[in-house]
Scaffold this active site. Structure first.
Site, PDB file in Angstrom:
ATOM      1  N   HIS A 102       0.871  -1.176   0.000  1.00  0.00           N
ATOM      2  CA  HIS A 102       0.000   0.000   0.000  1.00  0.00           C
ATOM      3  C   HIS A 102       0.909   1.229   0.000  1.00  0.00           C
ATOM      4  O   HIS A 102       1.486   1.566   1.041  1.00  0.00           O
ATOM      5  CB  HIS A 102      -0.886   0.017   1.246  1.00  0.00           C
ATOM      6  CG  HIS A 102      -1.740  -1.208   1.422  1.00  0.00           C
ATOM      7  ND1 HIS A 102      -3.081  -1.238   1.097  1.00  0.00           N
ATOM      8  CD2 HIS A 102      -1.437  -2.442   1.895  1.00  0.00           C
ATOM      9  CE1 HIS A 102      -3.572  -2.447   1.360  1.00  0.00           C
ATOM     10  NE2 HIS A 102      -2.583  -3.190   1.852  1.00  0.00           N
ATOM     11  N   ARG A 148       0.002   4.371  -0.821  1.00  0.00           N
ATOM     12  CA  ARG A 148      -0.710   5.545  -0.280  1.00  0.00           C
ATOM     13  C   ARG A 148      -0.914   6.710  -1.256  1.00  0.00           C
ATOM     14  O   ARG A 148      -1.500   7.719  -0.864  1.00  0.00           O
ATOM     15  CB  ARG A 148       0.010   6.080   0.970  1.00  0.00           C
ATOM     16  CG  ARG A 148       0.278   5.051   2.065  1.00  0.00           C
ATOM     17  CD  ARG A 148      -0.982   4.402   2.558  1.00  0.00           C
ATOM     18  NE  ARG A 148      -0.788   3.675   3.798  1.00  0.00           N
ATOM     19  CZ  ARG A 148      -1.670   2.811   4.306  1.00  0.00           C
ATOM     20  NH1 ARG A 148      -2.800   2.572   3.653  1.00  0.00           N
ATOM     21  NH2 ARG A 148      -1.436   2.186   5.439  1.00  0.00           N
ATOM     22  N   HIS A 155      -9.390  -9.663   1.102  1.00  0.00           N
ATOM     23  CA  HIS A 155      -9.141  -9.395   2.521  1.00  0.00           C
ATOM     24  C   HIS A 155     -10.357  -9.924   3.265  1.00  0.00           C
ATOM     25  O   HIS A 155     -11.438  -9.347   3.194  1.00  0.00           O
ATOM     26  CB  HIS A 155      -8.967  -7.890   2.745  1.00  0.00           C
ATOM     27  CG  HIS A 155      -8.754  -7.510   4.182  1.00  0.00           C
ATOM     28  ND1 HIS A 155      -7.740  -6.663   4.573  1.00  0.00           N
ATOM     29  CD2 HIS A 155      -9.409  -7.827   5.326  1.00  0.00           C
ATOM     30  CE1 HIS A 155      -7.784  -6.482   5.883  1.00  0.00           C
ATOM     31  NE2 HIS A 155      -8.799  -7.187   6.360  1.00  0.00           N
ATOM     32  N   ASP A 172       2.250  -6.968   2.916  1.00  0.00           N
ATOM     33  CA  ASP A 172       1.150  -6.081   3.325  1.00  0.00           C
ATOM     34  C   ASP A 172       1.710  -4.767   3.869  1.00  0.00           C
ATOM     35  O   ASP A 172       1.242  -4.241   4.884  1.00  0.00           O
ATOM     36  CB  ASP A 172       0.248  -6.758   4.353  1.00  0.00           C
ATOM     37  CG  ASP A 172      -1.067  -6.014   4.556  1.00  0.00           C
ATOM     38  OD1 ASP A 172      -1.417  -5.165   3.702  1.00  0.00           O
ATOM     39  OD2 ASP A 172      -1.744  -6.267   5.570  1.00  0.00           O
TER      40      ASP A 172
END
Length: 441
Positions: free
Chosen positions: A64, A66, A181, A307
């Site tokens: 991730h 962002r 998820h 992750d």
């Protein structure tokens, strides 16, 4: 091979899931051109790999970064710099940005943002939601799209598929493997009151987001996927109960675990790290960690992803449960797993399957994950005997910390080669960002 090649990796031990062999590796125009005894080959650049192990380029299949919207935590440049320093040559980036990656405009904006700014190769997920469920079949074919990501538990904005009807609509639109998820949103809402009290502590995080929330979501996902005849990839599996369930559904679902769930366990991690150990799904008791390791060694696990989900130090210091979930991990993924190799918990060959060949196969990145002529010249060179201390000061991530600060590991990435170009050597980034968008079949 009369003309000089672009790059020659000389004298290393090449590793595949099936074994090891002493061999040189030549790269030309971004692809592997030859593997073997290449003593007569001339090259514009030679890397001495004696006493080193040459892996297919490591793929971190869940990060991730962002950007857009949350780039005070991370952006594409800082995130991929961390990847390169950690020996990772390719990353698959998740859609829970602001705005979420839900349509072609948001997706192509991410691809455009990556141009000239990423140190490693990158692909992007498209997110699933009720408003785009019927268009996902077209969206997953966009150039650079890894596939569809489903959040069954709360994430960012409308990136939520909490009910079975919407999940069925999502799974019936398209053909490629869907990443899930798996936390059950109704159960999370039912149990939120447990941590909305004055004495709440982060050690209660796995009480709120309990084993049943994970198992229930995974059961629901498998049931709907069976009806839709759609393959799944269950991300960051955390419970012994899910492992038992997934063992019975190998024809339908593949499995990911993370280095942190293999390395840390409750309650010790919360006592020592506080909210730095907070993530979703949570770090759990040691019986679950042991079950994950059994799944790794038995062959049930198909991929390991970090992750990587950074937040600023200030954000992580908020009192629980207002502290955000997620931790950085792309730079430490390989070092942690090499340390597990050194401890005898898995073989180097099995690790190559989990972080190189496996992710490439699952998502259809057909030119990656293999040390063979014609494949992309993405390579990771590691020193299995090197002892290093992981420190916050090493971290390239904008968040500037790691929950593994102070940990000494055995095994370390010493060079990262992306499309035949040396981008990291001995802890130093080399040259301007030159990563490419990944192609998927």
């Amino acid at each position: 091979m009369s003309e000089a090649v672009d790059l020659l990796i000389r004298g290393g031990t090449c590793v595949s899931p099936s074994g090891r062999s002493k061999a040189d590796v030549a790269a030309q125009a971004g692809r592997i051109s030859a593997v073997g005894a290449l003593g007569s080959v001339k090259a514009r650049q030679v890397v001495d790999a004696r006493n080193l192990y040459v892996l297919p380029g490591v793929i971190d299949s869940q990060v991730h970064f962002r950007e857009p919207g949350l780039s005070h935590k991370e952006d594409l440049t800082t995130g991929t710099a961390a990847a390169a320093l950690g020996g990772v040559t390719t990353v698959f980036e998740m859609p829970n940005t602001q705005p979420a990656t839900l349509d072609a405009h948001a997706f192509t904006d991410k691809v455009a943002r990556s141009c000239g700014r990423v140190h490693v190769n990158i692909g992007f997920f498209i997110g699933a939601a009720s408003e785009n469920a019927h268009t996902l079949g077209a969206l997953e074919t966009l150039p650079g799209c890894v596939g569809v990501k489903v959040f069954m538990g709360s994430s960012t904005g409308s990136l939520l598929v909490p009910d079975d009807q919407t999940l069925q609509d999502v799974l019936r639109s398209g053909r490629r493997r869907v990443a899930v998820h798996a936390e059950d949103e109704p159960r999370l809402r039912e149990r939120a009151h447990l941590v909305r009290q004055s004495n709440a502590h982060v050690s209660m995080h796995p009480l709120w987001r309990d084993e049943e929330s994970a198992l229930r979501a995974t059961q629901r996902a498998l049931t709907v996927a069976r009806r839709a005849a759609r393959p799944l990839h269950i991300l960051h599996v955390t419970t012994a109960e899910e492992i038992s369930l997934l063992q019975a559904h190998r024809d339908l679902a593949t499995v990911e675990v993370t280095p942190q769930h293999l390395t840390l366990s409750a309650p010790e991690c919360y006592e020592r790290l506080g909210t730095l150990a907070q993530m979703n799904p949570p770090l759990r008791e040691d019986r679950h960690r042991q079950a994950l390791w059994h799944a790794v060694t038995s062959g049930l696990v198909d991929a390991i992803g970090s992750d990587h989900a950074p937040h600023t130090w200030q954000e992580k210091q908020r009192p629980y449960p207002d502290s955000p979930s997620g931790m950085p991990g792309v730079q430490t993924l390989l070092a942690l797993m090499l340390d597990h190799v050194a401890a005898g918990r898995l073989s180097l060959e099995r690790l190559v399957e989990l972080v190189c060949a496996g992710p490439a196969r699952l998502y259809g990145a057909t030119t990656k994950g293999v040390l063979a002529p014609g494949h992309d010249a993405d390579l990771t060179l590691v020193d299995l005997g090197a002892r290093r201390r992981i420190e916050n000061a090493q971290m390239a991530s904008r968040c500037g910390f790691t929950p593994f600060d102070g940990m000494t590991v055995t095994g370390w990435p010493v060079a990262t080669i992306v499309s035949g170009r040396l981008v990291m050597q001995d802890g130093e980034l080399l040259g301007a960002p030159s990563g490419r968008i990944v192609s998927f079949r």
